[in-house]
Motif scaffolding. Structure first.
Motif, PDB file in Angstrom:
ATOM      1  N   PHE A  14       0.745  -1.308   0.022  1.00 38.51           N
ATOM      2  CA  PHE A  14       0.157  -0.043  -0.028  1.00 38.51           C
ATOM      3  C   PHE A  14       0.653   1.377  -0.003  1.00 38.51           C
ATOM      4  N   LEU A  15       1.923   1.116   0.842  1.00 42.30           N
ATOM      5  CA  LEU A  15       2.736   2.218   1.037  1.00 42.30           C
ATOM      6  C   LEU A  15       3.697   2.450  -0.183  1.00 42.30           C
ATOM      7  N   GLU A  16       4.427   1.227  -0.410  1.00 43.05           N
ATOM      8  CA  GLU A  16       5.529   1.391  -1.615  1.00 43.05           C
ATOM      9  C   GLU A  16       5.066   1.740  -2.801  1.00 43.05           C
ATOM     10  N   LYS A  17       3.783   1.335  -3.415  1.00 41.58           N
ATOM     11  CA  LYS A  17       3.693   1.427  -4.386  1.00 41.58           C
ATOM     12  C   LYS A  17       2.958   3.021  -4.767  1.00 41.58           C
ATOM     13  N   LYS A  18       3.022   3.715  -3.818  1.00 39.69           N
ATOM     14  CA  LYS A  18       2.434   5.171  -3.975  1.00 39.69           C
ATOM     15  C   LYS A  18       3.472   5.864  -4.957  1.00 39.69           C
ATOM     16  N   ILE A  19       2.956   6.843  -5.673  1.00 41.54           N
ATOM     17  CA  ILE A  19       3.540   7.603  -6.586  1.00 41.54           C
ATOM     18  C   ILE A  19       3.929   9.085  -5.803  1.00 41.54           C
ATOM     19  N   ASN A  20       5.165   9.430  -5.754  1.00 39.31           N
ATOM     20  CA  ASN A  20       5.594  10.754  -5.127  1.00 39.31           C
ATOM     21  C   ASN A  20       4.951  11.700  -5.913  1.00 39.31           C
ATOM     22  N   VAL A  21       4.293  12.704  -5.262  1.00 43.55           N
ATOM     23  CA  VAL A  21       3.827  13.979  -5.927  1.00 43.55           C
ATOM     24  C   VAL A  21       4.026  15.089  -4.895  1.00 43.55           C
ATOM     25  N   LEU A 233      -4.930  14.311  -9.808  1.00 42.71           N
ATOM     26  CA  LEU A 233      -3.945  13.674 -10.192  1.00 42.71           C
ATOM     27  C   LEU A 233      -3.936  13.815 -11.957  1.00 42.71           C
ATOM     28  N   ALA A 234      -4.934  13.843 -12.402  1.00 43.84           N
ATOM     29  CA  ALA A 234      -4.957  14.033 -13.953  1.00 43.84           C
ATOM     30  C   ALA A 234      -4.492  15.153 -14.482  1.00 43.84           C
ATOM     31  N   LYS A 235      -4.285  16.267 -13.457  1.00 45.53           N
ATOM     32  CA  LYS A 235      -3.798  17.561 -14.020  1.00 45.53           C
ATOM     33  C   LYS A 235      -2.292  17.803 -13.595  1.00 45.53           C
ATOM     34  N   ILE A 236      -1.687  16.803 -12.805  1.00 42.69           N
ATOM     35  CA  ILE A 236      -0.418  16.971 -12.255  1.00 42.69           C
ATOM     36  C   ILE A 236       0.561  16.245 -13.380  1.00 42.69           C
ATOM     37  N   LYS A 237       1.665  16.744 -13.880  1.00 40.05           N
ATOM     38  CA  LYS A 237       2.412  16.074 -14.798  1.00 40.05           C
ATOM     39  C   LYS A 237       3.555  15.567 -14.113  1.00 40.05           C
ATOM     40  N   GLY A 238       4.236  14.248 -14.453  1.00 41.51           N
ATOM     41  CA  GLY A 238       5.380  13.974 -14.109  1.00 41.51           C
ATOM     42  C   GLY A 238       6.514  14.158 -14.750  1.00 41.51           C
ATOM     43  N   GLU A 239       7.781  13.804 -14.493  1.00 40.37           N
ATOM     44  CA  GLU A 239       8.911  14.217 -15.442  1.00 40.37           C
ATOM     45  C   GLU A 239       9.039  13.855 -16.816  1.00 40.37           C
ATOM     46  N   ASP A 240       8.366  13.010 -17.014  1.00 44.79           N
ATOM     47  CA  ASP A 240       8.016  12.226 -18.394  1.00 44.79           C
ATOM     48  C   ASP A 240       7.039  13.050 -19.152  1.00 44.79           C
ATOM     49  N   SER A 243       0.670  12.309 -17.234  1.00 43.75           N
ATOM     50  CA  SER A 243       0.040  12.924 -15.963  1.00 43.75           C
ATOM     51  C   SER A 243       0.340  11.768 -14.885  1.00 43.75           C
ATOM     52  N   ILE A 244       0.404  12.468 -13.744  1.00 44.15           N
ATOM     53  CA  ILE A 244       0.539  11.479 -12.428  1.00 44.15           C
ATOM     54  C   ILE A 244      -0.520  10.165 -12.573  1.00 44.15           C
ATOM     55  N   LEU A 245      -1.806  10.501 -12.855  1.00 44.72           N
ATOM     56  CA  LEU A 245      -2.572   9.454 -13.009  1.00 44.72           C
ATOM     57  C   LEU A 245      -2.444   8.405 -13.760  1.00 44.72           C
ATOM     58  N   SER A 246      -1.891   8.645 -14.821  1.00 44.49           N
ATOM     59  CA  SER A 246      -1.504   7.539 -15.902  1.00 44.49           C
ATOM     60  C   SER A 246      -0.593   6.692 -15.088  1.00 44.49           C
ATOM     61  N   HIS A 247       0.530   7.200 -14.421  1.00 48.32           N
ATOM     62  CA  HIS A 247       1.455   6.518 -13.544  1.00 48.32           C
ATOM     63  C   HIS A 247       0.851   5.821 -12.317  1.00 48.32           C
ATOM     64  N   VAL A 248      -0.119   6.182 -11.704  1.00 46.21           N
ATOM     65  CA  VAL A 248      -0.922   5.712 -10.785  1.00 46.21           C
ATOM     66  C   VAL A 248      -1.707   4.475 -11.184  1.00 46.21           C
TER      67      VAL A 248
END
Length: 407
Positions: A14-21, A233-240, A243-248
């Motif tokens: 639960f904790l490990e798979k979280k994406i850092n935001v 999460l859909a609005k926030i972009k990752g380094e690539d 969206s963070i949502l796509s990574h989640v």
């Protein structure tokens, strides 16, 4: 008997798979988003967030005590000059100790509740009555939490979607379970939410006083998320650039793919999927194993795998996207789950071209009033397990000669 404490595998995941935001404020993310994204208020620097997340993961994985976590975080604060952000400095000792304790408590409590929740669902077939408990060690209790102490609901009541502990910052409430016989013997009344999911009126409980920040169930969101509601999460972009949502979403798919669901877990997932706004992610679940005699009958027809698989897309098509005539009532979701392993009758549809379309089987569960639960399954090749295509709640319609009875 071993005296070792079972390793908290679900809590760790639960904790490990979280994406850092990185965020400035905690509530830049809302409700279920916190079950899949890791954030700490005033932590806009990625290195700070990485360190905090890593120390928490280590605390669960290696069982390190709070003191070691605190010392590690203090070392990071000294090295990076981050003392909780928002202008705080190394001299704000009281604030620093409070923030470290809060970060540890919130994340550990949610992670371990994710473990407890899944374990309760696994045992829900035998112990379906869940009882809200207020920790008697709390010296300054919140009145609304205390008023819920001893209140019982079925495990699949909508109450737990919103009020499963923790119910606020520092909340130490918890849940115990009972069989129906135990609850009856103890004289415990089982409460019920209304059709809209609103809990009943209770003396001493003002539902509006509960912290709105916590009006969700992190453990349920981890098991059965509806990503279409994760707007931030859909609005926030990752380094690539994605969206963070796509990574989640991808992280969830990898962690849940081919997971074997118990009846309780399936019921919670099915109720979440039973919404028009649910967005399928093409995640494949195992929802059953054919019972021995039925499987032996299927083996005679060349089926070599007893597993029953279903994608969330197929479940959505069969549950949430059905017209009113074929729609399966939520009250029959448990019977539907049973039908995957112990159908009353099994038919093969002999009409499809096997080479082109694979084989098609129908599992039938007889219900009251001449109606049935029908599950249509496909096998694309001999190497594949049976996979659910669709489902329905219909009148019996198996008099056509194209349906060959297998069991």
């Amino acid at each position: 008997m071993s005296d070792k404490i079972p390793y908290p595998e679900i809590a760790r995941k639960f904790l490990e798979k979280k994406i850092n935001v990185p965020t400035d404020k905690w509530d830049e993310l809302k409700w279920g988003e916190h079950a899949h994204a890791f954030t700490v208020a005033h932590s806009n620097e990625a290195a700070v967030l990485d360190t905090i997340h890593g120390l928490l993961n280590q605390a669960i994985k290696d069982g390190i005590p709070f003191k070691d976590f605190r010392d590690g975080l203090l070392d990071m604060m000294s090295a990076k000059g981050w003392y909780g952000g928002n202008g705080h400095t190394k001299d704000d000792k009281r604030y620093i100790n409070w923030r470290i304790g809060l970060i540890y408590d919130v994340n550990m409590r949610c992670a371990y509740e994710a473990e407890h929740y899944r374990n309760r669902l696994i045992g829900a077939d035998l112990r379906p009555i869940w009882v809200y408990r207020h920790d008697p060690a709390v010296t300054n209790p919140r009145a609304e939490h205390l008023a819920l102490d001893g209140k019982a609901f079925r495990y699949d009541d909508a109450f737990w979607n919103t009020y499963n502990p923790p119910n606020g910052w520092g909340c130490r409430c918890y849940v115990t379970t009972m069989s129906e016989h135990e609850a009856e013997k103890a004289g415990i009344a089982v409460e019920h939410s209304d059709d809209s999911g609103n809990p009943p009126d209770m003396a001493g409980v003002d539902w509006n006083t509960f912290d709105s920040t916590w009006k969700y169930n992190p453990a349920r969101e981890a098991l059965a998320p509806n990503f279409s509601t994760y707007k931030n999460l859909a609005k926030i972009k990752g380094e690539d650039g994605k969206s963070i949502l796509s990574h989640v979403t991808e992280s969830y798919r990898k962690s849940m793919d081919t997971t074997k669901l118990t009846k309780g877990e399936f019921n919670v997932l099915a109720k979440r999927i039973n919404k028009k706004d649910y967005t399928p992610q093409n995640i494949l679940y195992q929802v059953g194993n054919l019972e021995t005699e039925r499987f032996e009958a299927m083996q005679e027809r060349g089926i070599a795998d007893c597993k029953i698989m279903a994608s969330d897309k197929a479940l959505y098509h069969g549950i949430g996207d059905k017209n009113a005539k074929q729609r399966i009532p939520e009250s029959l979701f448990e019977a539907l789950y049973d039908s995957f392993s112990t159908p009353d009758t099994i038919y093969e549809n002999t009409e499809p071209n096997i080479k082109e379309d694979g084989r098609e089987f129908h599992f039938v569960k007889n219900m009251d009033g001449g109606k049935i639960l029908k599950t249509v399954l496909k096998q694309l090749s001999k190497e594949f397990a049976l996979q659910i295509k669709t489902m329905g709640y219909i009148e019996y319609d198996y008099n056509n000669k194209k349906y060959k009875k297998i069991w």
